[in-house]
Design an enzyme around this catalytic site. Structure first.
Site, PDB file in Angstrom:
ATOM      1  N   GLY A 103       0.838  -1.208   0.000  1.00 55.83           N
ATOM      2  CA  GLY A 103       0.000   0.000   0.000  1.00 55.83           C
ATOM      3  C   GLY A 103       0.860   1.240   0.000  1.00 55.83           C
ATOM      4  O   GLY A 103       2.044   1.191  -0.338  1.00 55.83           O
ATOM      5  N   ASN A 104       0.287   2.364   0.343  1.00 59.09           N
ATOM      6  CA  ASN A 104       1.070   3.598   0.458  1.00 59.09           C
ATOM      7  C   ASN A 104       0.475   4.469   1.561  1.00 59.09           C
ATOM      8  O   ASN A 104      -0.546   4.126   2.160  1.00 59.09           O
ATOM      9  CB  ASN A 104       1.145   4.329  -0.891  1.00 59.09           C
ATOM     10  CG  ASN A 104      -0.232   4.672  -1.420  1.00 59.09           C
ATOM     11  OD1 ASN A 104      -0.950   5.443  -0.802  1.00 59.09           O
ATOM     12  ND2 ASN A 104      -0.609   4.085  -2.551  1.00 59.09           N
ATOM     13  N   PHE A 105       1.118   5.593   1.816  1.00 59.98           N
ATOM     14  CA  PHE A 105       0.751   6.404   2.986  1.00 59.98           C
ATOM     15  C   PHE A 105      -0.416   7.366   2.742  1.00 59.98           C
ATOM     16  O   PHE A 105      -0.742   8.172   3.595  1.00 59.98           O
ATOM     17  CB  PHE A 105       1.968   7.219   3.457  1.00 59.98           C
ATOM     18  CG  PHE A 105       3.075   6.364   3.999  1.00 59.98           C
ATOM     19  CD1 PHE A 105       2.858   5.561   5.117  1.00 59.98           C
ATOM     20  CD2 PHE A 105       4.327   6.342   3.399  1.00 59.98           C
ATOM     21  CE1 PHE A 105       3.865   4.763   5.631  1.00 59.98           C
ATOM     22  CE2 PHE A 105       5.337   5.549   3.893  1.00 59.98           C
ATOM     23  CZ  PHE A 105       5.122   4.757   5.018  1.00 59.98           C
TER      24      PHE A 105
END
Ligand code: CTP
Length: 412
Positions: free
Chosen positions: A222-224
């Site tokens: 995923g990412n932030f």
């Protein structure tokens, strides 16, 4: 839409009268007695009302009645009884809009020509906000050619005339000249604001948040991204009259207006399918999601055990949602985001062309306070022939800047 109307809409928090600051000017006609009810209606809607009475209006309704109902001081002249100056400029800039009701033939003639011999007219001339007038007078006065000339002039100056109605008049005669009923004045104002909202009736598709790509049933890539920027855009577009579909990846954000059509997705593939199904019936798409560019080729169906010292994941590219919309767009306006860490402007401009966009919003991770997870952002709005940079701002304010650029550049 005139410039004052745009300013008022931008200044206001939403399309209702809730929280609006209203200056009500009352002039000397018998219909003045109805303004007590008008103040009550505004206050019930959650508006703040400050009243100005001309001297002759004080003979029809008392300042005490109006200050009690509005819970605010009432202005009748340039100075107070204890010799303080009433600042008409300050009052005018406090207002989101002004309404003069009843407006007599005398006051209308002065408004048409710019005469300024009382506090109400000085405030009117200082007001850079929408002004409504509700004329009231006897039928022959209302039918007089000078009156219609003055009303046309007032409308030409960008004011909104709420026509007088037909009925029994104070003189005992029956004809046109009655001030519109307070309920109708309120709905006239609400409709005017509603119809002039910059995104009125536009169908808007927004993507926001990250996507999660499963490695196994308990792990993901995923990412932030938190989705804050896209959600701020969705909320603001809704307030500006748009019909909003928000396709949102996994985000913990709660502040999503209930009238937004929310489609929750997890993966890039799910986001792609949902966006593709909505795109045709969309006027504009803003893709702010931080879509995972790659996903595991063969996600494990059971939890991967840590048996080996190394684990190699094979990744395959996700479809580019924005590029596919760019390749298929017809009437739609298409706006992308570019999150860059180097050669920001050049990279954003190249994405604008490559993905066949109408505009791109650039944020650089080099800017402190910009990007993922923060309450603020710093963006530049870039089209094929213009670029404008904004300072660091709260994401809700950034959303307003972006939507203003869109409506000014593409919908004027
Ligand atoms: N985007 C998308 N689908 C993807 C990847 C990106 O719709 N699979 C959209 C984003 O929502 C954003 C824009 O494309 O509006 C730019 O995303 P960004 O990650 O900055 O660029 P990429 O196209 O992925 O290029 P690169 O990673 O090489 O910078």
């Amino acid at each position: 839409m005139n410039i004052y109307m745009r300013q008022a809409i931008r200044k206001s928090k939403d399309m209702s009268l809730q929280g609006k600051n209203i200056v009500l000017g009352i002039t000397g006609g018998i219909a003045a007695y109805k303004t007590a009810h008008l103040v009550r209606l505004f206050v019930k809607k959650g508006a703040n009302v400050k009243v100005i009475l001309t001297q002759s209006a004080t003979e029809f309704i008392t300042p005490l009645t109006l200050s009690t109902l509005s819970k605010n001081e009432v202005y009748t002249s340039f100075s107070t009884t204890d010799a303080r100056w009433n600042n008409h400029v300050e009052l005018a800039s406090w207002a989101d809009f002004m309404i003069i009701a009843p407006a007599t033939a005398n006051t209308l003639a002065k408004m048409a020509t710019g005469l300024c011999d009382n506090f109400l007219l000085a405030t009117y001339l200082s007001a850079n906000v929408p002004v409504f007038v509700a004329p009231a007078m006897d039928l022959d006065m209302y039918a007089h050619p000078t009156l219609s000339k003055n009303l046309s002039q007032i409308a030409e100056h960008g004011n909104h005339v709420i026509p007088a109605t037909f009925g029994e008049l104070a003189s005992g005669l029956v004809g046109q000249g009655r001030m519109a009923e307070p309920e109708n004045i309120v709905s006239f104002i609400e409709n005017t604001f509603d119809n002039n909202l910059p995104m009125k009736g536009k169908r808007l598709l927004i993507t926001a948040g990250p996507t999660y790509e499963a490695i196994d049933p308990v792990r993901f890539i995923g990412n932030f991204s938190t989705g804050k920027m896209g959600i701020a855009l969705a909320n603001e577009a809704l307030q500006q009259g748009a019909i909003v579909d928000l396709v949102l990846g996994p985000s913990a954000e709660k502040n999503i207006h209930k009238n937004i059509r929310l489609h929750r997705v997890i993966t890039a593939d799910e986001m792609y399918e949902k966006v593709a199904s909505l795109f045709e019936n969309t006027d504009m798409a803003i893709l702010s999601a931080a879509v995972a560019d790659y996903k595991p080729k063969n996600p494990a169906s059971e939890k991967i055990k840590k048996n080996d010292n190394e684990l190699h994941l094979e990744l395959v590219k996700n479809r580019d949602i924005l590029a596919s919309l760019g390749a298929n767009k017809k009437h739609q306006l298409l706006i992308g985001f570019a999150l860059e860490t180097e050669n920001e402007l050049a990279n954003a401009k190249s994405k604008l062309k490559r993905k066949n966009l109408d505009a791109i919003v650039l944020n650089s991770l080099k800017d402190k306070g910009a990007g993922f997870g923060t309450e603020t952002n710093k963006v530049a709005f870039i089209t094929h022939d213009a670029e404008v940079s904004f300072p660091l701002k709260d994401k809700n304010e950034v959303a307003k800047d972006i939507l203003r650029e869109i409506s000014d550049r593409f919908y004027k």
